[in-house]
Write a protein that holds these residues in place. Sequence first.
Motif, PDB file in Angstrom:
ATOM      1  N   VAL A 104       0.824  -1.222   0.000  1.00 40.04           N
ATOM      2  CA  VAL A 104       0.000   0.000   0.000  1.00 40.04           C
ATOM      3  C   VAL A 104       0.857   1.269   0.000  1.00 40.04           C
ATOM      4  CG1 VAL A 104      -1.788   1.373   1.184  1.00 40.04           C
ATOM      5  CG2 VAL A 104      -2.002  -1.133   1.054  1.00 40.04           C
ATOM      6  N   ASN A 105       1.846   1.383   0.895  1.00 36.74           N
ATOM      7  CA  ASN A 105       2.639   2.613   1.009  1.00 36.74           C
ATOM      8  C   ASN A 105       3.623   2.813  -0.133  1.00 36.74           C
ATOM      9  OD1 ASN A 105       1.726   3.451   3.755  1.00 36.74           O
ATOM     10  ND2 ASN A 105       2.617   1.478   4.295  1.00 36.74           N
ATOM     11  N   SER A 106       4.051   1.734  -0.765  1.00 35.56           N
ATOM     12  CA  SER A 106       5.111   1.871  -1.770  1.00 35.56           C
ATOM     13  C   SER A 106       4.865   1.032  -3.019  1.00 35.56           C
ATOM     14  CB  SER A 106       6.456   1.468  -1.148  1.00 35.56           C
ATOM     15  OG  SER A 106       7.488   1.543  -2.086  1.00 35.56           O
ATOM     16  N   SER A 107       4.415  -0.210  -2.859  1.00 33.71           N
ATOM     17  CA  SER A 107       4.340  -1.141  -3.997  1.00 33.71           C
ATOM     18  C   SER A 107       3.050  -0.966  -4.800  1.00 33.71           C
ATOM     19  CB  SER A 107       4.428  -2.583  -3.497  1.00 33.71           C
ATOM     20  OG  SER A 107       5.686  -2.807  -2.881  1.00 33.71           O
ATOM     21  N   ASN A 294     -12.183  -4.848  -5.303  1.00 34.64           N
ATOM     22  CA  ASN A 294     -11.770  -5.983  -4.462  1.00 34.64           C
ATOM     23  C   ASN A 294     -10.621  -6.769  -5.090  1.00 34.64           C
ATOM     24  OD1 ASN A 294     -13.434  -5.531  -2.293  1.00 34.64           O
ATOM     25  ND2 ASN A 294     -15.112  -6.790  -3.069  1.00 34.64           N
ATOM     26  N   ARG A 295     -10.614  -6.839  -6.426  1.00 37.34           N
ATOM     27  CA  ARG A 295      -9.487  -7.514  -7.094  1.00 37.34           C
ATOM     28  C   ARG A 295      -8.209  -6.709  -6.873  1.00 37.34           C
ATOM     29  NH1 ARG A 295     -12.421  -7.430 -12.067  1.00 37.34           N
ATOM     30  NH2 ARG A 295     -10.468  -6.994 -13.150  1.00 37.34           N
ATOM     31  N   ALA A 296      -8.319  -5.390  -6.943  1.00 40.78           N
ATOM     32  CA  ALA A 296      -7.158  -4.529  -6.719  1.00 40.78           C
ATOM     33  C   ALA A 296      -6.631  -4.689  -5.295  1.00 40.78           C
ATOM     34  CB  ALA A 296      -7.525  -3.073  -6.983  1.00 40.78           C
ATOM     35  N   MET A 556      -4.307  -2.469 -23.031  1.00 39.24           N
ATOM     36  CA  MET A 556      -4.697  -3.834 -22.659  1.00 39.24           C
ATOM     37  C   MET A 556      -5.782  -3.797 -21.586  1.00 39.24           C
ATOM     38  SD  MET A 556      -2.470  -5.638 -24.470  1.00 39.24           S
ATOM     39  CE  MET A 556      -2.271  -7.266 -23.780  1.00 39.24           C
ATOM     40  N   GLU A 557      -6.408  -4.946 -21.360  1.00 45.33           N
ATOM     41  CA  GLU A 557      -7.461  -5.014 -20.335  1.00 45.33           C
ATOM     42  C   GLU A 557      -6.814  -5.229 -18.964  1.00 45.33           C
ATOM     43  OE1 GLU A 557     -11.745  -7.182 -19.522  1.00 45.33           O
ATOM     44  OE2 GLU A 557     -10.651  -7.691 -21.355  1.00 45.33           O
ATOM     45  N   MET A 558      -6.297  -4.117 -18.413  1.00 46.99           N
ATOM     46  CA  MET A 558      -5.668  -4.140 -17.093  1.00 46.99           C
ATOM     47  C   MET A 558      -5.594  -2.707 -16.584  1.00 46.99           C
ATOM     48  SD  MET A 558      -1.691  -4.840 -18.103  1.00 46.99           S
ATOM     49  CE  MET A 558      -0.640  -3.527 -18.699  1.00 46.99           C
ATOM     50  N   PHE A 559      -5.338  -2.544 -15.299  1.00 50.18           N
ATOM     51  CA  PHE A 559      -5.190  -1.195 -14.762  1.00 50.18           C
ATOM     52  C   PHE A 559      -4.223  -1.213 -13.591  1.00 50.18           C
ATOM     53  CE2 PHE A 559      -8.834  -3.050 -12.563  1.00 50.18           C
ATOM     54  CZ  PHE A 559      -8.640  -2.704 -11.222  1.00 50.18           C
ATOM     55  N   CYS A 560      -3.681  -0.021 -13.272  1.00 44.15           N
ATOM     56  CA  CYS A 560      -2.665   0.115 -12.226  1.00 44.15           C
ATOM     57  C   CYS A 560      -3.239   0.885 -11.041  1.00 44.15           C
ATOM     58  CB  CYS A 560      -1.466   0.855 -12.807  1.00 44.15           C
ATOM     59  SG  CYS A 560      -0.081   0.980 -11.663  1.00 44.15           S
ATOM     60  N   CYS A 561      -2.723   0.618  -9.838  1.00 41.72           N
ATOM     61  CA  CYS A 561      -3.192   1.343  -8.649  1.00 41.72           C
ATOM     62  C   CYS A 561      -2.099   1.357  -7.592  1.00 41.72           C
ATOM     63  CB  CYS A 561      -4.468   0.718  -8.088  1.00 41.72           C
ATOM     64  SG  CYS A 561      -4.289  -1.013  -7.643  1.00 41.72           S
ATOM     65  N   TYR A 562      -2.238   2.281  -6.615  1.00 44.58           N
ATOM     66  CA  TYR A 562      -1.283   2.397  -5.506  1.00 44.58           C
ATOM     67  C   TYR A 562      -1.954   3.168  -4.376  1.00 44.58           C
ATOM     68  CZ  TYR A 562      -0.602   6.789  -8.064  1.00 44.58           C
ATOM     69  OH  TYR A 562      -0.806   7.968  -8.740  1.00 44.58           O
ATOM     70  N   GLY A 563      -1.278   3.235  -3.238  1.00 50.66           N
ATOM     71  CA  GLY A 563      -1.823   3.921  -2.077  1.00 50.66           C
ATOM     72  C   GLY A 563      -1.351   5.367  -1.984  1.00 50.66           C
ATOM     73  N   PRO A 564      -1.879   6.140  -1.012  1.00 46.99           N
ATOM     74  CA  PRO A 564      -1.423   7.515  -0.806  1.00 46.99           C
ATOM     75  C   PRO A 564      -0.002   7.520  -0.245  1.00 46.99           C
ATOM     76  CG  PRO A 564      -3.452   7.023   0.436  1.00 46.99           C
ATOM     77  CD  PRO A 564      -2.884   5.728  -0.027  1.00 46.99           C
ATOM     78  N   VAL A 565       0.679   8.677  -0.318  1.00 48.02           N
ATOM     79  CA  VAL A 565       2.064   8.740   0.187  1.00 48.02           C
ATOM     80  C   VAL A 565       2.166   9.479   1.520  1.00 48.02           C
ATOM     81  CG1 VAL A 565       3.078   8.538  -2.111  1.00 48.02           C
ATOM     82  CG2 VAL A 565       2.628  10.820  -1.180  1.00 48.02           C
ATOM     83  N   VAL A 566       1.068  10.098   1.963  1.00 50.52           N
ATOM     84  CA  VAL A 566       1.038  10.739   3.288  1.00 50.52           C
ATOM     85  C   VAL A 566      -0.267  10.338   3.989  1.00 50.52           C
ATOM     86  CG1 VAL A 566       2.517  12.709   2.720  1.00 50.52           C
ATOM     87  CG2 VAL A 566       0.056  12.882   2.316  1.00 50.52           C
ATOM     88  N   PRO A 567      -0.309  10.385   5.339  1.00 51.74           N
ATOM     89  CA  PRO A 567      -1.496   9.902   6.067  1.00 51.74           C
ATOM     90  C   PRO A 567      -2.794  10.629   5.713  1.00 51.74           C
ATOM     91  CG  PRO A 567       0.358  10.174   7.578  1.00 51.74           C
ATOM     92  CD  PRO A 567       0.784  10.753   6.270  1.00 51.74           C
ATOM     93  N   ASN A 568      -2.704  11.922   5.337  1.00 49.68           N
ATOM     94  CA  ASN A 568      -3.922  12.676   5.014  1.00 49.68           C
ATOM     95  C   ASN A 568      -4.035  12.925   3.511  1.00 49.68           C
ATOM     96  OD1 ASN A 568      -1.708  14.401   4.977  1.00 49.68           O
ATOM     97  ND2 ASN A 568      -2.897  16.214   5.519  1.00 49.68           N
ATOM     98  N   SER A 580     -13.536   6.986 -22.383  1.00 50.14           N
ATOM     99  CA  SER A 580     -13.757   6.975 -20.931  1.00 50.14           C
ATOM    100  C   SER A 580     -12.412   7.205 -20.232  1.00 50.14           C
ATOM    101  CB  SER A 580     -14.356   5.630 -20.476  1.00 50.14           C
ATOM    102  OG  SER A 580     -13.436   4.578 -20.731  1.00 50.14           O
ATOM    103  N   ILE A 581     -12.461   7.414 -18.907  1.00 55.54           N
ATOM    104  CA  ILE A 581     -11.224   7.591 -18.129  1.00 55.54           C
ATOM    105  C   ILE A 581     -11.365   6.762 -16.846  1.00 55.54           C
ATOM    106  CG2 ILE A 581      -9.604   9.224 -17.087  1.00 55.54           C
ATOM    107  CD1 ILE A 581     -11.146  11.459 -18.695  1.00 55.54           C
ATOM    108  N   LEU A 582     -10.407   5.877 -16.617  1.00 54.22           N
ATOM    109  CA  LEU A 582     -10.445   5.023 -15.421  1.00 54.22           C
ATOM    110  C   LEU A 582      -9.581   5.640 -14.321  1.00 54.22           C
ATOM    111  CD1 LEU A 582     -11.443   2.147 -14.417  1.00 54.22           C
ATOM    112  CD2 LEU A 582      -9.111   1.418 -14.856  1.00 54.22           C
ATOM    113  N   PHE A 583     -10.148   5.760 -13.114  1.00 57.63           N
ATOM    114  CA  PHE A 583      -9.418   6.291 -11.958  1.00 57.63           C
ATOM    115  C   PHE A 583      -9.370   5.243 -10.853  1.00 57.63           C
ATOM    116  CE2 PHE A 583     -11.114  10.033 -14.065  1.00 57.63           C
ATOM    117  CZ  PHE A 583     -10.090  10.965 -13.963  1.00 57.63           C
ATOM    118  N   CYS A 584      -8.212   5.112 -10.208  1.00 57.51           N
ATOM    119  CA  CYS A 584      -8.100   4.345  -8.966  1.00 57.51           C
ATOM    120  C   CYS A 584      -7.759   5.347  -7.876  1.00 57.51           C
ATOM    121  CB  CYS A 584      -7.008   3.287  -9.071  1.00 57.51           C
ATOM    122  SG  CYS A 584      -7.445   1.957 -10.185  1.00 57.51           S
ATOM    123  N   ILE A 585      -8.678   5.533  -6.935  1.00 59.89           N
ATOM    124  CA  ILE A 585      -8.515   6.546  -5.881  1.00 59.89           C
ATOM    125  C   ILE A 585      -8.311   5.827  -4.546  1.00 59.89           C
ATOM    126  CG2 ILE A 585      -9.519   8.573  -4.748  1.00 59.89           C
ATOM    127  CD1 ILE A 585      -9.265   9.013  -7.745  1.00 59.89           C
TER     128      ILE A 585
END
Length: 638
Positions: A104-107, A294-296, A556-568, A580-585
């Motif tokens: 979550v924090n880095s990978s 949930n897959r992410a 391709m049929e895939m998407f990328c995601c990651y976590g925030p870099v600061v607590p807030n 369309s535009i896909l977002f991972c928040i």
Amino acid sequence: MPVLKKATLEKSASKGSEETEELPKLPVPPLQQTMDMYLKCMKHLVSEEQYKKSKAIVEKFIMPGGVGEMLQQKLLERQEKTENWIHQYWLDDMYLNNRLPLPVNSSPAVIFARHNFQDANDQLRFTANLISGVLDYKTLLDMHALPVDFARGQLSGQPMCMKQYYGLFSSYRLPGPSKDTLVAQESSIMPEPEHIIVACNNQFFVLDVVINFRRLSEGDLFTQLKKIVRMAENEDERLPPIGLLTSDGRAEWSQAREVLMKDSTNRDSLDMIERCMCLVCLDAPTGLELNEANRALQLLHGGGYDKNGGNRWYDKPMQFVVGRDGVCGTICEHSPFDGIVLVQCTEHLLKYMKNSPKKLVRADSVSELPAPRRLRWKCSPEIQGHLASSAEKLQRIVNNLDFTVYRFKGYGKEFIKKQKMSPDAFIQISLQLAFYRCHRKLVPTYESASIRRFRMGRVDNIRSSTAEALAFVKAMMDGKSTISDSEKMEYLRSAIAAQTNYTILAITGMAIDNHLLALRELAREHCKELPEVFTDEMYLSSNRFILSTSQVPTTMEMFCCYGPVVPNGYGACYNPQPESILFCISSFRDCKETSSDTFAKAVEESLTAMGDLCVQHNTKAQTPVKERKSQQENGHRT
């Protein structure tokens, strides 16, 4: 290692360094330019009082004959002596000095389309096909036969540095008490890895992919994977989930690893994992509804210690997850390479799998292969204590992550291009507007910009929260409706231009973040105490990226995601598609000020409002002047 292979590797290594030498070195921006830009980037984000104080500190720093000039000179000397003056400083600051847990924090993770496996054998056939694709790609890397990447988007067509690709399957992040080490296996001392590690039921197995100088076929791999699954099901042989230790804070994992290393059995097991090509994680079913979010989450953290959280080894750059329920993807340790390199590799694998013949793999294809080896662990009570602590902390990470996948369907990059605007710049401005809708202010924003046009280039930062973006979002949020659509459009074009101009600065090596980081690190080396410019609150707040963003495009049929870099903060990864535009928040539940769903809704409202503004403006622009006058006289709204 056979003589022929060694010679090939030496030849390919020299070819790789020649490729790198053909690229220019990263330039050092002028000191005055960087400090002026720093003040400009922060002026509208801090109080007037803070800005005045910080401006005076900057002026003192760049005085003729002062500390700033001395550090700039040291940096120019460093540029002469090194391939890339920022590379090691950036790597340490961004990754190796960071003590937070990697999940979550880095990978980051790449999530594939869900697969519908008919049975366990179907899952293993898919896995064998995937491993075969990895070996195919690794051969291209070993031969340095990978075609050179060329820049897309702004200033497209320039060749890019390819060095990062060679860390995909031959590096390892070793935990340390205060700083990690990125270990490269491309040195002549370390032989090329010829095995992968398969994780199954929290157990780890060595799968040799080259036996007697012969690469295993897909049939062979399928046979070996079936043996591994059978071995992993044996309850009598079950060992503690040692992989959980790699999900802990880096200092804690370093301490636990020191304890493990006291025993020779553990040393051998660690050595096999640290030298492997990659990990393949055969995951148990999650028991959850398998929507995109949930897959992410399964890829980002494995669902916790009681799901697949222990079926990982986070220090290894490439981990391929193949779940029995069809949840598949890649999770990567980010320090050796950037997102676009991960995506290019993953796209190659998926294309390989799609194009490989769908022949039935027979289980009895090769029976004389030696059985894969289970890695053994000797767990002292001290290690049991570390495991319990790691499990608890991973569960906290799982419970704390607030994550949503949102697909905006109003329009995509084709509509934005028709407005003669950069899709990336347009989306970045929409994120600024979304943040302002939620928090009534703008904050320092990180958008990664590749500097691979230069030798050993990684990334610099595009600071998207410009003064022009603030003027636009205020105009859009003006409750009194005193600002006309044409004025709003002017503000938008101005914000897009500012974003585009800064992007060009960043990709040509002229942005401020890398330059300021190098000056700060040189000050640590050459000054008795850190100059005030680097301890000033404005500088500190300029490096707290509450909004951390990245465009990761793929067809391709895939998407990328990651976590925030600061607590807030928020993590906002996006992929602009034609329509369309896909977002991972992502955000953290611990912070009461943030909400991923609320932010996703604000993104929708912002993109809708910006799209409407463009349409209305175009309609007005296309209406003849006489007709417009007549409509205005009749009190009609156009």
